[in-house]
Design an enzyme around this catalytic site. Sequence first.
Site, mmCIF file in Angstrom:
data_model
loop_
_atom_site.group_PDB
_atom_site.id
_atom_site.type_symbol
_atom_site.label_atom_id
_atom_site.label_comp_id
_atom_site.label_asym_id
_atom_site.label_seq_id
_atom_site.Cartn_x
_atom_site.Cartn_y
_atom_site.Cartn_z
ATOM 1 N N ASN A 141 0.828 -1.202 0.000
ATOM 2 C CA ASN A 141 0.000 0.000 0.000
ATOM 3 C C ASN A 141 0.865 1.255 0.000
ATOM 4 O O ASN A 141 1.917 1.293 0.629
ATOM 5 C CB ASN A 141 -0.926 0.006 1.220
ATOM 6 C CG ASN A 141 -1.892 -1.157 1.193
ATOM 7 O OD1 ASN A 141 -2.057 -1.778 0.145
ATOM 8 N ND2 ASN A 141 -2.506 -1.456 2.318
ATOM 9 N N HIS A 189 6.039 -0.663 -2.669
ATOM 10 C CA HIS A 189 5.544 0.060 -3.852
ATOM 11 C C HIS A 189 5.610 1.576 -3.678
ATOM 12 O O HIS A 189 4.931 2.310 -4.396
ATOM 13 C CB HIS A 189 4.105 -0.370 -4.178
ATOM 14 C CG HIS A 189 4.002 -1.773 -4.692
ATOM 15 N ND1 HIS A 189 2.823 -2.460 -4.815
ATOM 16 C CD2 HIS A 189 4.968 -2.637 -5.114
ATOM 17 C CE1 HIS A 189 3.056 -3.679 -5.299
ATOM 18 N NE2 HIS A 189 4.348 -3.814 -5.469
HETATM 19 N N1 APR Z 1 -10.741 -7.281 4.448
HETATM 20 C C1 APR Z 1 -9.868 -8.179 3.931
HETATM 21 N N2 APR Z 1 -9.619 -8.303 2.629
HETATM 22 C C2 APR Z 1 -10.273 -7.496 1.786
HETATM 23 C C3 APR Z 1 -11.203 -6.531 2.233
HETATM 24 C C4 APR Z 1 -11.432 -6.451 3.632
HETATM 25 N N3 APR Z 1 -12.294 -5.576 4.160
HETATM 26 N N4 APR Z 1 -11.703 -5.883 1.157
HETATM 27 C C5 APR Z 1 -11.118 -6.419 0.084
HETATM 28 N N5 APR Z 1 -10.254 -7.396 0.446
HETATM 29 C C6 APR Z 1 -9.404 -8.233 -0.397
HETATM 30 C C7 APR Z 1 -10.004 -8.561 -1.737
HETATM 31 O O1 APR Z 1 -10.787 -9.741 -1.645
HETATM 32 C C8 APR Z 1 -8.761 -8.757 -2.592
HETATM 33 O O2 APR Z 1 -8.326 -10.113 -2.556
HETATM 34 O O3 APR Z 1 -8.243 -7.480 -0.666
HETATM 35 C C9 APR Z 1 -7.723 -7.863 -1.927
HETATM 36 C C10 APR Z 1 -7.379 -6.591 -2.682
HETATM 37 O O4 APR Z 1 -6.762 -6.952 -3.880
HETATM 38 P P1 APR Z 1 -6.210 -5.855 -4.907
HETATM 39 O O5 APR Z 1 -7.244 -4.818 -5.168
HETATM 40 O O6 APR Z 1 -5.673 -6.601 -6.064
HETATM 41 O O7 APR Z 1 -5.049 -5.127 -4.097
HETATM 42 P P2 APR Z 1 -3.552 -5.581 -3.860
HETATM 43 O O8 APR Z 1 -3.462 -7.073 -3.763
HETATM 44 O O9 APR Z 1 -3.025 -4.785 -2.755
HETATM 45 O O10 APR Z 1 -2.860 -5.119 -5.202
HETATM 46 C C11 APR Z 1 -1.483 -5.312 -5.344
HETATM 47 O O11 APR Z 1 -1.462 -4.123 -7.418
HETATM 48 O O12 APR Z 1 -2.180 -2.302 -8.666
HETATM 49 C C12 APR Z 1 -1.186 -2.824 -7.926
HETATM 50 O O13 APR Z 1 0.535 -1.633 -6.957
HETATM 51 C C13 APR Z 1 -0.812 -1.941 -6.785
HETATM 52 O O14 APR Z 1 -0.064 -2.534 -4.579
HETATM 53 C C14 APR Z 1 -1.020 -2.815 -5.579
HETATM 54 C C15 APR Z 1 -0.874 -4.212 -6.149
#
Ligand code: APR
EC number: 2.3.1.286
Length: 228
Positions: A88, A105
Site C-alpha cells: 500500500n 511500492h
Molecule cells: N478485508 C480483507 N480483505 C479485503 C477486504 C477487507 N475488508 N476488502 C477487500 N479485500 C481483499 C479482496 O478480496 C482482494 O483479494 O483485498 C484484496 C485486494 O486486492 P487488490 O485490489 O488486487 O489489491 P492488492 O493485492 O493490494 O494489489 C497489489 O497491485 O495495482 C497494484 O501496486 C498496486 O499494490 C497494488 C498491487
Amino acid sequence: MKVVVLTGAGISAESGLSTFRDSGGLWEGHDPMQVATPEAYADDPGLVQRFYDARRAALDTVEPNAAHHALARLEEALGDDLLVVTQNVDDLHERAGSRRVHHIHGRLRSAWCRACGVRHEWDGPLADTPPCPACGARALRPDIVWFGEIPYGMDLVEQALWECDLFVSIGTSGLVYPAAAFVHWARGATLELNLEPSAGATDFAESRQGPASELVPAWVDQVVGLLR
Ligand code: APR
C-alpha cells in the site's frame, strides 16, 4: 517469534480507500491499472500526476481501522521481531502507530526528483509541477513503484522472509509479483487473512476468510496470548 506481515489494499478498504481490483471503477475514464505505468507518465504526465494528487488528497479523509491498530499492537508485543511489508502507498500503518513498515511500492506522501534523485516528504499536489526543494528542477514525480519498475528493498524482504517463523498475508489478491511469491520465500508457517480466498490461497498452510477489521485483531489477540 519472528513474524513478517504482508498487507495489500484490502487492509485499507474498511478505512474507505478503494482496492485496485474489487471496485471495477474508472478514474476520469481510465483504468487505474493503466495510469500506474512509466509509459502512461511519459505519454501524459499531467493525467498521472492528477491521479496520484487525488489519491494523496484522499489520505486526509480517512483513518486507520481496527486491522491497522491491531498490527501496531502486535509491534508493541514483538518489537523488532515484527516487520510489516506493505504494497500500500497510503500511510495508515504509520498513523496507527506501526514503526517497522516497509513500503515496497513506494508512498503517496513522498515525491522523487527525477533531476537530482532526492526524495521529499510531500503533502500537496504535483500536477502543478512545483520545483524540487533541493535542486529547483520541475521534475518531481510520485515516489510510487509503477508496473514494470522494481519494488523497493527486496533484499531486506527476502532476508526477513528467510528468517521468519511466521508469514501472514492480509488483504491482497495475490496477483501482483513479487509479493505474490512471498509465501514461497517464507521459511516459517504461513497464514492468509483475506475477504475471500486469494489467487494463491492454497499455497498457505492456513487461510481465513472475513473482513480484515475482524480477522486481524482476532489473530493478533491469539499471538499476543501465546507470548504471555
Ligand atoms: N478485508 C480483507 N480483505 C479485503 C477486504 C477487507 N475488508 N476488502 C477487500 N479485500 C481483499 C479482496 O478480496 C482482494 O483479494 O483485498 C484484496 C485486494 O486486492 P487488490 O485490489 O488486487 O489489491 P492488492 O493485492 O493490494 O494489489 C497489489 O497491485 O495495482 C497494484 O501496486 C498496486 O499494490 C497494488 C498491487
